[in-house]
Motif scaffolding. Sequence first.
Motif, short mmCIF file in Angstrom:
data_model
loop_
_atom_site.label_atom_id
_atom_site.label_comp_id
_atom_site.label_asym_id
_atom_site.label_seq_id
_atom_site.Cartn_x
_atom_site.Cartn_y
_atom_site.Cartn_z
N VAL A 148 5.29 -11.30 18.32
CA VAL A 148 4.63 -10.96 17.05
C VAL A 148 5.06 -11.96 15.99
CG1 VAL A 148 4.39 -8.46 17.44
CG2 VAL A 148 6.49 -9.35 16.43
N GLY A 149 4.23 -12.09 14.98
CA GLY A 149 4.60 -12.92 13.85
C GLY A 149 5.32 -12.09 12.80
N PRO A 150 5.57 -12.68 11.63
CA PRO A 150 6.20 -11.91 10.56
C PRO A 150 5.33 -10.70 10.20
CG PRO A 150 6.13 -14.24 10.02
CD PRO A 150 5.29 -14.05 11.24
N THR A 151 5.98 -9.57 9.94
CA THR A 151 5.24 -8.33 9.68
C THR A 151 5.15 -8.06 8.19
OG1 THR A 151 6.11 -7.48 11.75
CG2 THR A 151 5.13 -5.87 10.25
N ILE A 152 3.93 -7.80 7.74
CA ILE A 152 3.72 -7.45 6.33
C ILE A 152 4.13 -6.00 6.14
CG2 ILE A 152 1.99 -7.27 4.48
CD1 ILE A 152 1.96 -10.05 5.41
N SER A 153 4.78 -5.70 5.03
CA SER A 153 5.17 -4.32 4.76
C SER A 153 3.92 -3.47 4.54
CB SER A 153 6.10 -4.25 3.55
OG SER A 153 5.42 -4.71 2.42
N GLN A 154 4.07 -2.16 4.71
CA GLN A 154 2.92 -1.26 4.64
C GLN A 154 2.24 -1.31 3.27
OE1 GLN A 154 1.75 1.29 6.91
NE2 GLN A 154 2.93 0.42 8.57
N ASP A 155 3.03 -1.52 2.22
CA ASP A 155 2.43 -1.57 0.88
C ASP A 155 1.93 -2.98 0.53
OD1 ASP A 155 4.71 -2.97 0.48
OD2 ASP A 155 5.61 -1.58 -0.97
N PHE A 163 14.78 -10.78 18.95
CA PHE A 163 14.36 -11.45 20.19
C PHE A 163 12.85 -11.38 20.38
CE2 PHE A 163 13.37 -7.88 23.04
CZ PHE A 163 13.88 -6.81 22.30
N LEU A 164 12.18 -10.51 19.63
CA LEU A 164 10.72 -10.41 19.75
C LEU A 164 9.99 -11.43 18.87
CD1 LEU A 164 10.53 -6.51 19.73
CD2 LEU A 164 10.20 -8.01 21.70
N GLU A 165 10.76 -12.16 18.08
CA GLU A 165 10.15 -13.11 17.15
C GLU A 165 10.58 -14.55 17.39
OE1 GLU A 165 10.26 -10.61 13.03
OE2 GLU A 165 12.12 -10.73 14.15
N MET A 176 -0.50 -4.54 19.84
CA MET A 176 -1.85 -4.19 19.36
C MET A 176 -1.92 -4.50 17.89
SD MET A 176 -2.85 -0.67 21.34
CE MET A 176 -4.62 -0.80 21.04
N GLN A 177 -2.96 -5.13 17.50
CA GLN A 177 -3.19 -5.48 16.10
C GLN A 177 -1.95 -6.13 15.48
OE1 GLN A 177 -4.29 -1.48 14.99
NE2 GLN A 177 -6.46 -2.06 14.88
N GLY A 178 -1.33 -6.99 16.25
CA GLY A 178 -0.20 -7.75 15.73
C GLY A 178 1.09 -6.98 15.62
#
Lengths: 769, 248
Positions: free
Chosen positions: A476-483, A451-453, A70-72
Amino acid sequence: MKLNRREFLALTGKTAAGAVIFAACGLPERELIVQSPVDLPEDLVRGEDAWYATSMGDFTNGDGVLVRVMQGRAKKIEGNPDHPVNRGKATARYDSALQLLYHPDRISEPMLRYSKNGNLVEISWDQADTRFKEALSNANGALTVVTNPLRGTLGSVASKFAAQYGGKHMAFDPVEQGVLHGAVKSVFGQDQLPTFDISNAHTVLSFGADWLGTWGSPAGNGVKYGEFREGDRGYLIHAEPRMSVTSAAADLWLAPIPGTEGVLALGIARVIVGEELVSDANLSAFNAVLPDGLNGYGIVDVANRTGVSIGKIEKAARHFADHTPSVAIGGGSAGAHTNGTFNLGAIYALNVLVGAVDAKGGVTANPGSALKDIPASATGASFEAWEAELAQWRAGNVETVIIRSANIVHGMPNSVAIREALGHVPNVIAFGAVHDDTMDFADLVLPEQTFLEAWGTDIPEPGPGYQVVGTQQPVVGPTISQDESGLISDARGFGDTLLAMSDGSYGSSMEGLVKDSLSDLHSTGSGSVSASSTSLFANGALQRGGWWDTSTGALSNVGKVNTSAKDAGYSDAGSAGSGTEFHLVPFVSNSLGDGRLASTPWAQQTPDPISSASWSTWAEINSKRADELGIKEGDVLLIRSTSGEIEALAYPHPGIRPDVIGIPMGQGHHKSGRYAEDRGSNVLSILVDEKDTVTGALAWAATKVKVQRAGRRVKVPKFEGNVEARPIEPGVPVLVVGVDETAHDAQEANHHEYQKNFLLDGEGGDDHE
Amino acid sequence: MTTAEFGSHNWGMVVDVDKCIGCNACVIACQAENNIPINTQDRVERARSISWIRVERYWEGDFPDAKARFIPIMCQHCENAPCEPVCPVYATYHNSEGNNVQVYNRCVGTRYCANACPYIVRFFNYWEPVWPESLRNHLNPDVTVRSRGIMEKCSFCVHRIRRGSRQARSEGHEVVDGAIQTACSTACPTSALNFGNFNDPNSKVSKMKEDQRHYTLLDQFATDPNVIYLAKIDADKKVGAGEAATHG
């Protein structure tokens, strides 16, 4: 009308009397029907989710999964209902593996150690690439690529890459499966592990392999077990020195002395033959597979050698032969002995004796790979081969070692001095998602996609009896950090990194290779996906999580049991100091595996099925034996072999042999993220250099140890006791019925038994007659 | 309110104890699905861990005849739920589909419900739930993260029920038996956990609950649970002989 106490209370609760009691609380019944004035968040359906089919990579034997996104962001991992191995079902490890993706200690950038004793410092990928190329160039053929056992496209790429640079590809598995593969090859003539048709069996007789907990595909085996227990309920017999998940599920548990599983199997065979419980044709086939015969396996002798009673051996034998189809399964600790090849060979020969080979409800061969050059089977190099390899490292004959998903520093026993060997290798390059013990000795650390990437294929082993190619795709693609300061990890795929460093002759990207493989499958014109074009075929396969062809299959080619080393040998614990001597039986953790999931908090917190312990290393010891030795739960025990010493918390229980101490693998990491670091002990480190005589595999269950109290006691972090038991009757928390007995009758019987005991205690009673 | 008074659905579960192998797949599936805080070592040691579904293990007999028995226990979604009348703010109530529901934003944390529940399946949040920043990415947006000071428990994955019901409505048909599954029943490899609609006489769970092995936990309290258990089978048990197991 007779009423027992239970029925009396139930009746009063369900009648007006009960209503009055509640009404007396001042709340008329209608007042209790309250509806929420607003919808709860749970009542609202928010956003659209997407489910992607993929494979579990390194964490199962090729199970197919669906990942909810959901939402990446990946939210949940569940079994893929279409996948022929696990058929929509899961294990506790699935969701734990998800936490690697978002692990707070995930390696974010490449890191370099400028000198062997220096610290790792972050560098750019360009700098890392340059350093990687230099290491390959300097190697000049003196290169070793070390991975976990890899099937599918990644295995092919790793092998070709090593070959291109004149090096070698070695797989490492702390729980070696080489003995199993060898036994399967000699008895069934197959390179791939076979399928066990548990669903259709009436009797399953297994040895050592905890197939419901940690062996093969526990999710897939669990599905089969559920079917096995339906209808004409199957009977499970399991032999293992300690109570594993499979032992607990068994109708009959046999607890042989470690290393005598083969003797036990032939003792069972001797009963079957002696009582003429099988056909002449089966007997003739069995005599061919075991030319040495059954002399020396008389039941009294076998009972003495194995520590299993005559009655239980006979019962197992009669059930196995009389209630067919039957299937025999061997593996795990049964093969982890100096006579492991003999043990597993003797166990698998039982299938020949009852006509189970290539039969419904028996053992079925698996076909080879559907794809050219893509391996369908993989196993770790033998311990003997590893010792030889490490000697080369020490001699300075290996310039560059590339390590991926093989925590060799954690997984190898102290006896091989792996840390010292790594110190002699000028270029150690390690890939991974979270820092591990081996990276402490790496010169270059590269963040690896999970394995998810990443792209890939996986061929389940064992397969379902026909060809299967599971697909792995980035969900999923690369995940941006929360900040929003950057990516959680600027990781790259292991396969893609190798391909980028290659000459391009075997592919330029993992995605391209996967799609090429799917194109090859499309050209076969058969299987689970049919499409008019290659791209539609690829989409169809990716949507379903792979391709399989139920029309394929294979037949066994029955050979002979290798009986060159029948008797088990053990390490000598005499020089390991003071204490009481025990057989050490390490076991794979239900949630941490061999330690590869130790970094994740869900895997750490999952209660062990038997002890209910978590977050720690405990030592299972027989309750009565513990009493004799004055050992209480939580006592810190010193477990000492000639290879070293570890500490573990005593956990006494009745489900283990009195001469055995069982310790889970998976803990004792010096580095593995905040949840695993310096937690518990690493039982693998104290294993002694004992090998299977035939294959040279590490006999990881052949170590003897001395056990001594350290003089300290701490609380075992466990779930047991956190909640008060809620018995059916006092002393009966789980209702057990006999075959064809109703729950009501069982409750009645339990109740009267309780009443009888209660009255005998002289405390009176009231059965509400 | 009786079962017959509910609408078309009365959600419930049938647990076949004979198939439970104690693997804990259900426990972690629930943990992930419902945003349950990490049960750290400290919380486990202080008996403050939260586990909406747990697998209890009991020993029976001694070596070499010892047996380990497993039983999964979650909120029983009782028809006569002892937790409901004791709540002073109606934070726990019975919904129109037969389930015991917890309204988090009503709960004031008296813990009366936990005291009243005989199954010990209600959990109090003694601390604010904390996840490291990056791990918050995997939180399920369908499920509220509960704050400190309130009670929580198994919801039968009510968000999945809502999602499944809405989908069936949008497709113009009734919810198909088996289409809505809780996280635990989805994960359970042996199909020991089975979820469905007791109001549908043809549903899998309705048929299963007629099995002669069916019973309910703590039947003597007349809570009338919506979780039905099927007893463990011991093929070697002498019928008529009582079984005895010990905890721990």
